[in-house]
Motif scaffolding. Structure first.
Motif, PDB file in Angstrom:
ATOM      1  N   GLU A 104       0.870  -1.174   0.000  1.00 44.93           N
ATOM      2  CA  GLU A 104       0.000   0.000   0.000  1.00 44.93           C
ATOM      3  C   GLU A 104       0.910   1.229   0.000  1.00 44.93           C
ATOM      4  N   PRO A 105       0.425   2.366  -0.484  1.00 42.86           N
ATOM      5  CA  PRO A 105       1.280   3.562  -0.524  1.00 42.86           C
ATOM      6  C   PRO A 105       1.931   3.914   0.813  1.00 42.86           C
ATOM      7  N   ASP A 106       1.231   3.733   1.920  1.00 39.54           N
ATOM      8  CA  ASP A 106       1.815   4.092   3.212  1.00 39.54           C
ATOM      9  C   ASP A 106       2.784   3.034   3.750  1.00 39.54           C
ATOM     10  N   ALA A 107       2.953   1.924   3.034  1.00 35.71           N
ATOM     11  CA  ALA A 107       3.859   0.855   3.466  1.00 35.71           C
ATOM     12  C   ALA A 107       5.023   0.646   2.497  1.00 35.71           C
ATOM     13  N   ILE A 108       5.159   1.532   1.526  1.00 35.94           N
ATOM     14  CA  ILE A 108       6.194   1.331   0.504  1.00 35.94           C
ATOM     15  C   ILE A 108       7.595   1.311   1.105  1.00 35.94           C
ATOM     16  N   TRP A 109       7.822   2.054   2.173  1.00 38.48           N
ATOM     17  CA  TRP A 109       9.157   2.081   2.781  1.00 38.48           C
ATOM     18  C   TRP A 109       9.285   1.090   3.940  1.00 38.48           C
ATOM     19  N   ASP A 110       8.335   0.184   4.072  1.00 37.26           N
ATOM     20  CA  ASP A 110       8.391  -0.828   5.128  1.00 37.26           C
ATOM     21  C   ASP A 110       9.208  -2.053   4.731  1.00 37.26           C
ATOM     22  N   VAL A 111       9.780  -2.049   3.541  1.00 41.21           N
ATOM     23  CA  VAL A 111      10.665  -3.134   3.121  1.00 41.21           C
ATOM     24  C   VAL A 111      12.063  -2.572   2.917  1.00 41.21           C
ATOM     25  N   ASP A 112      13.047  -3.432   2.961  1.00 36.40           N
ATOM     26  CA  ASP A 112      14.446  -3.031   2.841  1.00 36.40           C
ATOM     27  C   ASP A 112      14.852  -3.059   1.358  1.00 36.40           C
ATOM     28  N   TRP A 113      14.609  -1.952   0.661  1.00 37.13           N
ATOM     29  CA  TRP A 113      14.892  -1.851  -0.775  1.00 37.13           C
ATOM     30  C   TRP A 113      16.398  -1.928  -1.039  1.00 37.13           C
ATOM     31  N   LEU A 114      16.755  -2.513  -2.169  1.00 35.79           N
ATOM     32  CA  LEU A 114      18.139  -2.450  -2.627  1.00 35.79           C
ATOM     33  C   LEU A 114      18.503  -0.974  -2.834  1.00 35.79           C
ATOM     34  N   PRO A 115      19.735  -0.587  -2.546  1.00 40.21           N
ATOM     35  CA  PRO A 115      20.112   0.828  -2.666  1.00 40.21           C
ATOM     36  C   PRO A 115      19.819   1.434  -4.035  1.00 40.21           C
ATOM     37  N   ARG A 126       6.650   9.738  -7.516  1.00 42.18           N
ATOM     38  CA  ARG A 126       6.389  11.058  -8.097  1.00 42.18           C
ATOM     39  C   ARG A 126       5.561  10.924  -9.366  1.00 42.18           C
ATOM     40  N   VAL A 127       5.933   9.979 -10.226  1.00 37.00           N
ATOM     41  CA  VAL A 127       5.209   9.766 -11.482  1.00 37.00           C
ATOM     42  C   VAL A 127       3.763   9.353 -11.207  1.00 37.00           C
ATOM     43  N   LEU A 128       3.574   8.512 -10.199  1.00 41.42           N
ATOM     44  CA  LEU A 128       2.227   8.063  -9.848  1.00 41.42           C
ATOM     45  C   LEU A 128       1.463   9.102  -9.025  1.00 41.42           C
ATOM     46  N   ARG A 129       2.138  10.214  -8.710  1.00 45.79           N
ATOM     47  CA  ARG A 129       1.550  11.308  -7.928  1.00 45.79           C
ATOM     48  C   ARG A 129       1.120  10.849  -6.543  1.00 45.79           C
ATOM     49  N   LEU A 130       1.991  10.044  -5.939  1.00 44.59           N
ATOM     50  CA  LEU A 130       1.758   9.575  -4.584  1.00 44.59           C
ATOM     51  C   LEU A 130       2.699  10.297  -3.639  1.00 44.59           C
ATOM     52  N   PRO A 131       2.268  10.564  -2.426  1.00 45.09           N
ATOM     53  CA  PRO A 131       3.166  11.203  -1.460  1.00 45.09           C
ATOM     54  C   PRO A 131       4.291  10.237  -1.078  1.00 45.09           C
ATOM     55  N   ASP A 132       5.443  10.789  -0.814  1.00 40.88           N
ATOM     56  CA  ASP A 132       6.593   9.993  -0.388  1.00 40.88           C
ATOM     57  C   ASP A 132       6.965  10.420   1.017  1.00 40.88           C
ATOM     58  N   PRO A 133       6.466   9.690   2.038  1.00 46.94           N
ATOM     59  CA  PRO A 133       6.775  10.083   3.408  1.00 46.94           C
ATOM     60  C   PRO A 133       8.265  10.011   3.721  1.00 46.94           C
ATOM     61  N   ALA A 134       9.009   9.217   2.987  1.00 45.86           N
ATOM     62  CA  ALA A 134      10.449   9.094   3.235  1.00 45.86           C
ATOM     63  C   ALA A 134      11.220  10.293   2.691  1.00 45.86           C
ATOM     64  N   ALA A 135      10.598  11.092   1.839  1.00 44.67           N
ATOM     65  CA  ALA A 135      11.300  12.218   1.223  1.00 44.67           C
ATOM     66  C   ALA A 135      11.705  13.262   2.260  1.00 44.67           C
ATOM     67  N   THR A 136      10.977  13.356   3.350  1.00 45.55           N
ATOM     68  CA  THR A 136      11.309  14.336   4.376  1.00 45.55           C
ATOM     69  C   THR A 136      12.123  13.720   5.507  1.00 45.55           C
ATOM     70  N   ALA A 137      12.267  12.406   5.474  1.00 40.17           N
ATOM     71  CA  ALA A 137      13.064  11.718   6.495  1.00 40.17           C
ATOM     72  C   ALA A 137      14.423  11.372   5.917  1.00 40.17           C
ATOM     73  N   THR A 138      15.237  10.730   6.702  1.00 41.95           N
ATOM     74  CA  THR A 138      16.508  10.238   6.185  1.00 41.95           C
ATOM     75  C   THR A 138      16.221   9.049   5.294  1.00 41.95           C
ATOM     76  N   ALA A 139      17.232   8.506   4.669  1.00 49.72           N
ATOM     77  CA  ALA A 139      17.047   7.382   3.753  1.00 49.72           C
ATOM     78  C   ALA A 139      16.239   6.289   4.419  1.00 49.72           C
ATOM     79  N   PRO A 140      15.277   5.707   3.701  1.00 53.96           N
ATOM     80  CA  PRO A 140      14.443   4.664   4.279  1.00 53.96           C
ATOM     81  C   PRO A 140      15.286   3.466   4.694  1.00 53.96           C
ATOM     82  N   THR A 141      14.945   2.908   5.824  1.00 50.63           N
ATOM     83  CA  THR A 141      15.674   1.747   6.319  1.00 50.63           C
ATOM     84  C   THR A 141      14.751   0.583   6.563  1.00 50.63           C
ATOM     85  N   ALA A 142      13.742   0.406   6.014  1.00 47.61           N
ATOM     86  CA  ALA A 142      12.794  -0.692   6.080  1.00 47.61           C
ATOM     87  C   ALA A 142      12.902  -1.617   7.275  1.00 47.61           C
ATOM     88  N   THR A 143      11.775  -1.919   7.815  1.00 52.15           N
ATOM     89  CA  THR A 143      11.715  -2.872   8.912  1.00 52.15           C
ATOM     90  C   THR A 143      11.266  -4.239   8.426  1.00 52.15           C
TER      91      THR A 143
END
Length: 166
Positions: A104-115, A126-143
């Motif tokens: 879901e959009p609010d869980a996109i950063w809940d996984v540990d993406w490859l760098p 951005r292309v999908l016009r979805l908010p990126d909550p990680a954009a204002t935080a430090t690099a996402p570190t997925a749980t």
């Protein structure tokens, strides 16, 4: 060294993004990516993406729009991403992955993406016009504790063709 093009699919369906967890090589295993793979010589990137998604996940897809940009994903490899429509099939980790998850959009950063996938996912949002909550935080570190549905492979295959240098 000649750059090798790698394609990734931002499979978007029912308001969710598909992520796939690598099963190999060891240095990438357990990390998440936009599924896809290498473009073979003489193959169009869009055709390679459709082929890879069929081989790796058993789904039929149609690339809709290329996500602007390209990103280094290892020595001599560059990633390009397309927003992809799911035409048929249920994604299952048939090859190169041991799990897939609809995020879901609010869980996109809940996984540990490859760098190399992190900036591609950001641009896809951005292309999908979805908010990126990680954009204002430090690099996402997925749980990796997302509650989205998962599918687990019974026989994980080795590397999606990215090899150890991705």
């Amino acid at each position: 060294m000649t750059e090798r093009l790698v394609v990734g699919g931002a499979v978007w369906a029912e308001g969710r993004l598909l992520a796939a967890r690598r099963s190999a090589p060891p240095e990438l295993a357990g990390r998440w990516e936009l599924p896809g793979g290498k473009v073979e010589p003489g193959e169009a990137p869009e055709s390679a993406l459709m082929r890879e998604l069929t081989e790796e996940l058993g789904i039929e897809t149609l690339p809709m729009a290329r996500v602007p940009g390209q990103w280094p994903v290892g020595a001599g490899r560059t990633l390009q991403v397309w927003v992809v429509s799911l035409l048929a099939g249920k994604p299952e980790p048939l090859q190169d992955h041991d799990e897939v998850r609809w995020l879901e959009p609010d869980a996109i950063w809940d996984v540990d993406w490859l760098p190399g996938d992190v900036p591609a996912v950001r641009e896809t949002l951005r292309v999908l016009r979805l908010p990126d909550p990680a954009a204002t935080a430090t690099a996402p570190t997925a749980t990796a504790a997302a509650t989205a549905p998962t599918v687990t492979a019974t026989d994980p295959a080795a590397g999606r063709g990215a090899g150890p240098a991705q």
